[in-house]
Design a protein around this motif. Structure first.
Motif, PDB file in Angstrom:
ATOM      1  N   LEU A   1      29.973  14.666  13.668  1.00  0.00           N
ATOM      2  CA  LEU A   1      30.547  13.462  13.874  1.00  0.00           C
ATOM      3  C   LEU A   1      29.908  12.286  14.121  1.00  0.00           C
ATOM      4  O   LEU A   1      30.015  11.167  13.865  1.00  0.00           O
ATOM      5  CB  LEU A   1      31.766  13.525  14.764  1.00  0.00           C
ATOM      6  N   ALA A   2      29.102  12.609  15.192  1.00  0.00           N
ATOM      7  CA  ALA A   2      28.268  11.291  15.718  1.00  0.00           C
ATOM      8  C   ALA A   2      27.130  10.911  14.714  1.00  0.00           C
ATOM      9  O   ALA A   2      26.962   9.537  14.777  1.00  0.00           O
ATOM     10  CB  ALA A   2      27.771  11.978  16.996  1.00  0.00           C
ATOM     11  N   GLU A   3      26.643  11.999  14.288  1.00  0.00           N
ATOM     12  CA  GLU A   3      25.533  11.289  13.275  1.00  0.00           C
ATOM     13  C   GLU A   3      26.383  10.652  12.019  1.00  0.00           C
ATOM     14  O   GLU A   3      25.759   9.508  11.633  1.00  0.00           O
ATOM     15  CB  GLU A   3      24.665  12.821  12.805  1.00  0.00           C
ATOM     16  N   GLN A   4      27.117  11.296  11.612  1.00  0.00           N
ATOM     17  CA  GLN A   4      27.742  10.762  10.225  1.00  0.00           C
ATOM     18  C   GLN A   4      28.596   9.275  10.574  1.00  0.00           C
ATOM     19  O   GLN A   4      28.370   8.252   9.887  1.00  0.00           O
ATOM     20  CB  GLN A   4      28.954  11.573   9.517  1.00  0.00           C
ATOM     21  N   ALA A   5      29.045   9.240  12.010  1.00  0.00           N
ATOM     22  CA  ALA A   5      29.848   7.844  12.357  1.00  0.00           C
ATOM     23  C   ALA A   5      28.864   6.923  12.517  1.00  0.00           C
ATOM     24  O   ALA A   5      28.885   5.512  12.120  1.00  0.00           O
ATOM     25  CB  ALA A   5      30.622   8.185  13.627  1.00  0.00           C
ATOM     26  N   ALA A   6      27.496   7.015  13.156  1.00  0.00           N
ATOM     27  CA  ALA A   6      26.573   6.253  13.105  1.00  0.00           C
ATOM     28  C   ALA A   6      25.676   5.796  11.715  1.00  0.00           C
ATOM     29  O   ALA A   6      24.999   5.010  11.652  1.00  0.00           O
ATOM     30  CB  ALA A   6      25.762   6.822  14.060  1.00  0.00           C
ATOM     31  N   THR A   7      26.094   6.719  10.814  1.00  0.00           N
ATOM     32  CA  THR A   7      25.258   6.402   9.487  1.00  0.00           C
ATOM     33  C   THR A   7      26.190   5.837   8.488  1.00  0.00           C
ATOM     34  O   THR A   7      25.744   4.881   7.804  1.00  0.00           O
ATOM     35  CB  THR A   7      24.748   7.832   9.163  1.00  0.00           C
ATOM     36  N   LEU A   8      27.259   6.272   8.071  1.00  0.00           N
ATOM     37  CA  LEU A   8      28.314   5.787   7.299  1.00  0.00           C
ATOM     38  C   LEU A   8      29.569   6.299   7.551  1.00  0.00           C
ATOM     39  O   LEU A   8      29.852   7.489   7.317  1.00  0.00           O
ATOM     40  CB  LEU A   8      27.792   6.365   5.834  1.00  0.00           C
ATOM     41  N   LEU A   9      30.565   5.528   8.200  1.00  0.00           N
ATOM     42  CA  LEU A   9      31.842   6.090   8.424  1.00  0.00           C
ATOM     43  C   LEU A   9      32.724   6.105   7.189  1.00  0.00           C
ATOM     44  O   LEU A   9      33.392   7.043   7.176  1.00  0.00           O
ATOM     45  CB  LEU A   9      32.461   4.987   9.390  1.00  0.00           C
ATOM     46  N   ASN A  10      32.766   5.305   6.229  1.00  0.00           N
ATOM     47  CA  ASN A  10      33.563   5.237   5.083  1.00  0.00           C
ATOM     48  C   ASN A  10      33.172   4.246   4.245  1.00  0.00           C
ATOM     49  O   ASN A  10      32.891   3.038   4.294  1.00  0.00           O
ATOM     50  CB  ASN A  10      35.107   4.704   5.595  1.00  0.00           C
ATOM     51  N   ALA A  11      33.026   4.936   2.886  1.00  0.00           N
ATOM     52  CA  ALA A  11      32.875   4.158   1.643  1.00  0.00           C
ATOM     53  C   ALA A  11      33.809   3.901   0.830  1.00  0.00           C
ATOM     54  O   ALA A  11      33.706   3.097  -0.195  1.00  0.00           O
ATOM     55  CB  ALA A  11      31.464   4.518   0.991  1.00  0.00           C
TER      56      ALA A  11
ATOM     57  N   GLY B   1      43.921  11.700  -5.947  1.00  0.00           N
ATOM     58  CA  GLY B   1      43.084  10.611  -5.459  1.00  0.00           C
ATOM     59  C   GLY B   1      43.732  10.565  -4.058  1.00  0.00           C
ATOM     60  O   GLY B   1      44.725  11.406  -3.341  1.00  0.00           O
ATOM     61  N   GLY B   2      43.292   9.511  -3.108  1.00  0.00           N
ATOM     62  CA  GLY B   2      43.821   9.197  -1.858  1.00  0.00           C
ATOM     63  C   GLY B   2      42.913   8.610  -1.047  1.00  0.00           C
ATOM     64  O   GLY B   2      41.549   8.799  -1.029  1.00  0.00           O
ATOM     65  N   THR B   3      43.174   7.497  -0.366  1.00  0.00           N
ATOM     66  CA  THR B   3      42.371   6.741   0.199  1.00  0.00           C
ATOM     67  C   THR B   3      41.452   7.449   1.207  1.00  0.00           C
ATOM     68  O   THR B   3      40.207   6.917   1.320  1.00  0.00           O
ATOM     69  CB  THR B   3      43.208   5.654   1.370  1.00  0.00           C
ATOM     70  N   PHE B   4      41.849   8.524   1.736  1.00  0.00           N
ATOM     71  CA  PHE B   4      40.991   9.422   2.718  1.00  0.00           C
ATOM     72  C   PHE B   4      40.293  10.517   2.055  1.00  0.00           C
ATOM     73  O   PHE B   4      39.796  11.307   2.658  1.00  0.00           O
ATOM     74  CB  PHE B   4      41.703   9.633   3.920  1.00  0.00           C
ATOM     75  N   ALA B   5      40.380  10.584   0.667  1.00  0.00           N
ATOM     76  CA  ALA B   5      39.946  11.929  -0.120  1.00  0.00           C
ATOM     77  C   ALA B   5      38.486  11.613  -0.057  1.00  0.00           C
ATOM     78  O   ALA B   5      37.754  11.088  -0.322  1.00  0.00           O
ATOM     79  CB  ALA B   5      40.310  11.743  -1.537  1.00  0.00           C
ATOM     80  N   GLY B   6      37.842  12.962   0.454  1.00  0.00           N
ATOM     81  CA  GLY B   6      36.549  13.331   0.582  1.00  0.00           C
ATOM     82  C   GLY B   6      35.956  12.178   1.648  1.00  0.00           C
ATOM     83  O   GLY B   6      34.727  11.923   1.460  1.00  0.00           O
ATOM     84  N   HIS B   7      36.582  11.989   2.679  1.00  0.00           N
ATOM     85  CA  HIS B   7      36.064  11.026   3.814  1.00  0.00           C
ATOM     86  C   HIS B   7      34.797  11.386   4.299  1.00  0.00           C
ATOM     87  O   HIS B   7      34.798  12.641   4.515  1.00  0.00           O
ATOM     88  CB  HIS B   7      36.955  11.120   4.579  1.00  0.00           C
ATOM     89  N   PRO B   8      33.632  10.584   4.415  1.00  0.00           N
ATOM     90  CA  PRO B   8      32.656  11.065   4.962  1.00  0.00           C
ATOM     91  C   PRO B   8      32.383  11.858   6.208  1.00  0.00           C
ATOM     92  O   PRO B   8      31.902  12.811   6.526  1.00  0.00           O
ATOM     93  CB  PRO B   8      31.668   9.760   5.088  1.00  0.00           C
ATOM     94  N   LEU B   9      33.326  11.297   7.284  1.00  0.00           N
ATOM     95  CA  LEU B   9      33.543  12.036   8.521  1.00  0.00           C
ATOM     96  C   LEU B   9      33.772  13.362   8.415  1.00  0.00           C
ATOM     97  O   LEU B   9      33.290  14.293   8.888  1.00  0.00           O
ATOM     98  CB  LEU B   9      34.489  11.246   9.321  1.00  0.00           C
ATOM     99  N   THR B  10      35.060  13.675   7.845  1.00  0.00           N
ATOM    100  CA  THR B  10      35.535  14.904   7.591  1.00  0.00           C
ATOM    101  C   THR B  10      34.717  15.688   6.988  1.00  0.00           C
ATOM    102  O   THR B  10      34.715  16.838   7.087  1.00  0.00           O
ATOM    103  CB  THR B  10      36.962  14.927   7.304  1.00  0.00           C
ATOM    104  N   THR B  11      34.257  15.295   5.654  1.00  0.00           N
ATOM    105  CA  THR B  11      33.298  16.283   4.737  1.00  0.00           C
ATOM    106  C   THR B  11      31.904  16.557   5.449  1.00  0.00           C
ATOM    107  O   THR B  11      31.612  17.420   5.363  1.00  0.00           O
ATOM    108  CB  THR B  11      33.139  15.695   3.535  1.00  0.00           C
TER     109      THR B  11
END
Ligand SMILES: Cc1ncc(COP(=O)(O)O)c(C=O)c1O
Length: 404
Positions: free
Chosen positions: A71-81, A284-294
């Motif tokens: 979570l920390a690494e992804q949040a600091a890199t790309l939260l959501n594209a 689809g969906g706004t949060f589909a495949g979200h970087p944080l969760t994946t």
């Protein structure tokens, strides 16, 4: 493990004021403020051994370091594209999950119901393209597939069909565990059969041996799809990555949820390429495949696949099964059902709620999916010592209720 606590609110003995919340469930009074591994602490510093784990969600326990780090690494890199763009965590998770399960494509979403809704849509689309518009899905009595309108209609949970009419059409129910009943229900308008490998919410109901193999054979023979809802049984809960692996069965569509995110909201639909017929715009969906969760899903998947991890789930499951038989026997609770680290203990009377309440007093969190059934779904890395501690506390709770 330390028993010190660090509550985020001052300790006070009044129940939390939940009047601003929609009452979706009846909650006990403790305010949970911190978790670590198999343990939760309330605001007063009392610690609880957690054998609910977010309803089988926290497969690596509370706040595991690998989830924190991802979570920390992804949040600091790309939260959501946004799902409009490729991102590495989603691509990697799809690649590794399909490689380890035998499916060809993945769709990521946020809840088990959403994954099942996607499975229903995919089957109906496949029916339009490949089976003359067939759309009916055979499901089973007692099943649970979620709380959207379509997944409620798919579910065989008693009482669900009368809620929120009109129900979504297109589902027919047969008894769970009865492959012949499924075969009798198939007709030209049938597109798929959808079952859980073990019914979780119904109280950990295990089908007879050969059931999944029979469903696989008859769905193939009749040219309809097999959808396995592995939201509860998947991601190592059964001792294999997918529960269907025990039967040597590969479905056409499989859904995952709960454990796949190790505590964050992630779910997935997996499909074989012959049935993976969504075109852009269908799903689809706004949060589909979200970087944080994946990103978390990838870390969790790798942890589950580490050498020896799933074998340890089986070993711990055996210890739990034997212990439940031993402790339950003393109180006339003789039926223990389950697999891996998903177990149920049948009580001699409908007092499961009272046992859950008594267990809470003894610092143990349990779940009662049915009036006479207790369910045990600890972290998959629960220790042997924690299982023994749980059994000791369970014995005290059973004594409070059943010896009274
Ligand atoms: C087998 C199964 N399918 C679907 C769901 C629904 O998942 P969610 O609550 O994440 O929507 C559940 C939840 O308990 C489940 O056990």
């Amino acid at each position: 493990m330390s028993t010190t606590h660090n509550p985020t609110t001052p300790a006070d003995h009044s129940p939390p004021d939940s009047s601003a919340l929609v009452p979706i469930t009846v909650r006990p009074t403790p305010l949970m403020v911190r978790g670590a591994g198999s343990w939760l602490w309330d605001a007063e510093g009392k610690r609880y051994l957690d054998f609910v784990q977010g309803w089988a969600v926290n497969c690596l326990g509370h706040c595991p370091q690998i989830v924190q780090r991802a979570l920390a690494e992804q949040a600091a890199t790309l939260l959501n594209a946004s799902p409009a763009y490729h991102t590495l965590p989603q691509l990697r998770l799809a690649r590794e999950l399909t490689a380890h399960t035998g499916f060809d494509q993945a769709f990521f979403c946020s809840s088990g119901a959403e994954a099942n809704e996607a499975a229903i849509k995919l089957a109906r689309k496949w029916g339009q393209l490949q089976r003359n518009g067939a759309s009916e899905i055979i499901t089973t009595h007692g099943s649970f597939h979620g709380r959207t309108l379509a997944t409620m209609a798919a579910s065989g949970k008693p009482g669900f069909d009368a809620l929120f009419p009109p129900a979504v059409p297109g589902f027919v129910k047969v008894p769970f565990g009865d492959a012949a009943a499924v075969e009798r229900a198939i007709h030209a308008g049938t597109v798929a059969v959808m079952v859980e490998p073990i019914q979780g919410e119904a109280g950990v109901v295990v089908p007879p041996p050969g059931y999944l193999q029979a469903l696989r054979a008859l769905t193939q023979a009749h040219g309809v799809l097999l959808i396995l809802d592995e939201v509860q049984t998947g991601m190592g809960r059964s001792g294999r990555l997918l529960a269907a692996e025990h039967a040597g069965v590969l479905a056409d569509i499989c859904t995952l949820g709960k454990g796949i995110g190790g505590g964050v909201p992630l779910a997935a639909l997996l499909a074989r390429k012959q049935v993976s017929c969504f075109a852009p715009g269908d799903q689809g969906g706004t949060f589909a495949g979200h970087p944080l969760t994946t990103a978390v899903g990838l870390a969790v998947l790798r942890a589950l696949l580490a050498p020896g991890f799933l074998q340890q789930v089986c070993n711990a499951g055996e210890q739990l099964r034997e212990g439940l038989l031993r402790v339950g026997n003393a109180y006339g609770a003789t039926e223990v059902r389950g697999q891996g680290l998903l177990w149920a203990l049948s009580l001699p009377s409908p007092c499961a709620r009272a046992v859950v309440d008594a267990a809470l007093q003894h610092g143990l969190l349990l779940n009662a999916p049915q009036p006479a059934t207790l369910r045990f779904m600890p972290a998959l890395d629960v220790s042997a010592q924690e299982i023994e501690q749980m059994l000791e506390r369970l014995g005290r709770a059973l004594s409070d209720v059943l010896a009274a």
